[in-house]
Design an enzyme around this catalytic site. Structure first.
Site, PDB file in Angstrom:
ATOM      1  CG  ASP A  93      -0.111   0.174   2.609  1.00 47.09           C
ATOM      2  OD1 ASP A  93       0.941   0.325   2.521  1.00 47.09           O
ATOM      3  OD2 ASP A  93      -0.841   0.097   3.501  1.00 47.09           O
ATOM      4  CB  SER A  94       0.244   4.633  -0.971  1.00 45.94           C
ATOM      5  OG  SER A  94      -0.966   5.039  -0.581  1.00 45.94           O
ATOM      6  N   GLY A  96      -0.886   6.034   2.657  1.00 42.79           N
ATOM      7  CA  GLY A  96      -1.934   7.046   2.723  1.00 42.79           C
ATOM      8  C   GLY A  96      -2.740   6.896   3.795  1.00 42.79           C
ATOM      9  CG  ASP A 267      -6.002  -5.256   1.946  1.00 36.55           C
ATOM     10  OD1 ASP A 267      -6.600  -4.559   1.193  1.00 36.55           O
ATOM     11  OD2 ASP A 267      -5.288  -4.834   3.176  1.00 36.55           O
ATOM     12  CB  CYS A 305     -12.481 -26.649   8.072  1.00 34.88           C
ATOM     13  SG  CYS A 305     -10.676 -26.011   7.510  1.00 34.88           S
ATOM     14  CB  CYS A 307      -7.097 -26.360   7.441  1.00 31.89           C
ATOM     15  SG  CYS A 307      -7.464 -25.847   9.026  1.00 31.89           S
TER      16      CYS A 307
END
Lengths: 378, 378
Positions: A93-94, A96, A267, A305, A307
């Protein structure tokens, strides 16, 4: 061009689409959820584990890495991929969002933002050019333009100024970008909940022809209805042949609804943060294993699940770890939550390709979530 | 009998020996270092990772598991192996050390100890019979008798009383033991730094014929010379055909010197605890990566180490993680430190088998460490 994007399937009913985003560090199948590795580590996970659960790209934060350990150090280490031992794509990201939300005593001017570090109070100045220098040093595959993200609620006047500033800064970022052949710079749309400002922001960015576009300024505290109303409109302002990234979204409903509205990338710290607070995302809703109800529950976090955490550990054991503040508790919950969200998105992509995304959506969420924003012709 | 022990090689110069200890959950090659998993988890590690670095047995703490989550809950879960997903051997201590060092307002009587929980101040009573009940519920392969460990320094009178009490309690533990065919009960020798008390303690225990013996009351703050002097004598009080376990020792020098003196088993929180404080154990000595000297050190923690952490991560990155209090920093350092110590012990065993343990010792430590306690006939 650093990246290319191809839409490989389009839902016949909704705006959802499946795509392939090719970057210098490999391909990404979209729609995609990007785990957040703020400081160059997805909290509690190794890169090996991220690869194991099929994370395709991770996000890292420019503001945080600039302050600690410093972007020059990361560049000396050979860039962020090498520093953190992750050879798949990275997006930065920046800063900001962070300079406005984390920095103390922010002063904004036409050129940039003066802010104080949340770590030691030291003073720093971010301009579009400075951010481009930092993001070049970090070396991510996708880098974000420096933007101003207004809080919610904000006055129309304030949001309008933020759009104008974000537009000017986007142009300066584009001009200052150091490695356009190796890093793809995305523009960020602002405009709050004002449709005409969203349109103005998008049109100005599209005119500059970025390789991808983000929708910023959402998921900043506004009600779900506002978020969905804005999203249902503003995706249409962005070109269909470029990836679209909705920033800061990571709950099941926002993700699937974002996909419905035509978003490709997401995200959020949500899955990793609630993991560390003792909460699992499951096919049966959120399970806060910290609660005493699970003290003698010897079943898995999520019976549906597949996992390795759900195969090997019980809610009772994970609760014990969380209550005892054991690192393994954070690890197991983080692993499971990311696995769960990545599977959710893989399933959405598969459903789009197979032409049954609406049914997939309905299996997870009530259609009323989106009905009023969308004329379905089922 | 729950276990059997065979000495497979004996150093011709020192008392060091290599053995095989067979337990209900598999064989252990000795000498062995046992990572500590106080609350049913070796902090920051998964059982899969422990197996990956060839940990053969882990230790768990009776006092801690009794208080949280409770031994009945662990029994309901199917025992500690199943609860924590570790199918190799487990050893549980007796809580003797913890009730005296962690419990507040301890009151000792002939039958046991009243103590207050370090968690919530609640009052509890441990007797030899109670401890046997708890250790049976936890279901470890090796369980320890309830003992009284005097702090250092203590008067001869105090240590003598502790020896007598420990002897009586050991007998009561033996009589109260619930599963002798599935759990091996070890007696614990006390006696502080008084050779005659050590002998008296050992002889009384040996008369009861335990399947293994621990040396307790060392590594409790006494100088190294005291520790070595006691150790050099008291191992001889224990039978050669039974495993010998030196409790609470985990530094390189103590481990190799313990092996030299004929000890087979060791445990300590040291490698995992200093990992979480940012320190690596390496072939070049301790490396505190937290220090600023390592900020731009892009080499591995230990250039002579073949673990996956040293293959993939730099000191600079791990320092960044530690400074940022990232879980991955704790993980990587813990993994490396345990790998390092387990390799050190594997190397010692191999050297004993190959007949060159003294050379191996000399490669790691100056011979002066042990010379004065031992008549070598090199």
């Amino acid at each position: 061009m650093a990246i290319s994007f191809t839409v490989v399937a389009q839902c016949p009913v909704t705006k959802a689409r499946a795509g392939v985003l090719t970057t210098p560090h490999g391909q990404i199948n979209t729609p995609v959820f990007m785990p957040v590795g703020t400081l160059g580590t997805v909290k509690a996970m190794t890169p090996e584990e991220l690869a194991e659960i099929n994370a395709q790209i991770v996000l890292a934060n420019t503001y945080h890495l600039y302050l600690r350990p410093g972007h020059e150090l990361v560049a000396e280490a050979g860039g962020l991929h090498r520093f953190m031992n992750w050879q798949r794509p990275i997006l930065t990201d920046s800063g900001g969002f962070q300079v406005f939300s984390l920095g103390d005593m922010t002063k904004i001017d036409a050129d940039g933002v003066v802010f104080r570090s949340h770590l030691d109070g030291s003073s720093h100045y971010f301009t579009p050019e400075k951010v481009m220098e930092i993001e070049a040093a970090l070396g991510a595959d996708i880098i974000m333009a420096f933007d101003q993200c207004p809080p919610w609620p904000s006055s129309r006047e304030f949001v309008e100024q933020a759009v104008e500033r974000t537009t000017r800064w986007a142009r300066r970022c584009k001009e200052a970008q150091l490695n356009p052949s190796r890093q793809a710079l995305f523009g960020i749309m602002q405009g709050g909940s004002f449709p005409d400002l969203r349109r103005r922001s998008a049109e100005a960015l599209v005119e500059m022809d970025f390789p991808g576009y983000a929708i910023g300024g959402l998921s900043v505290g506004e009600p779900k209805e506002v978020m969905y109303a804005v999203l249902s409109q503003c995706v249409d302002f962005l070109p269909a042949d470029k990836p679209r990234y909705l920033m800061g979204v990571g709950s099941e409903d926002y993700l699937l609804t974002g996909v419905w509205f035509g978003v490709d990338m997401f995200d959020c710290v949500l899955p990793t943060r609630i993991a560390r607070n003792g909460t699992a995302m499951t096919s049966q809703g959120r399970v806060t294993v910290r609660n005493s109800a699970y003290a003698r529950d010897f079943g898995p976090l999520d019976p549906n699940c597949s996992c390795s955490v759900c195969a090997n550990y019980s809610r009772a054991y994970i609760r014990h770890l969380v209550k005892s503040n054991e690192i393994l508790g954070h690890r197991l919950l983080t692993y499971h939550n990311l696995y769960y969200l990545l599977k959710l998105m893989e399933g959405a992509r598969q459903a789009i390709i197979e032409g049954n995304f609406v049914q997939y959506y309905r299996r997870h969420l009530p259609l009323e979530e989106v009905d009023k924003y969308f004329n379905r012709e089922e």
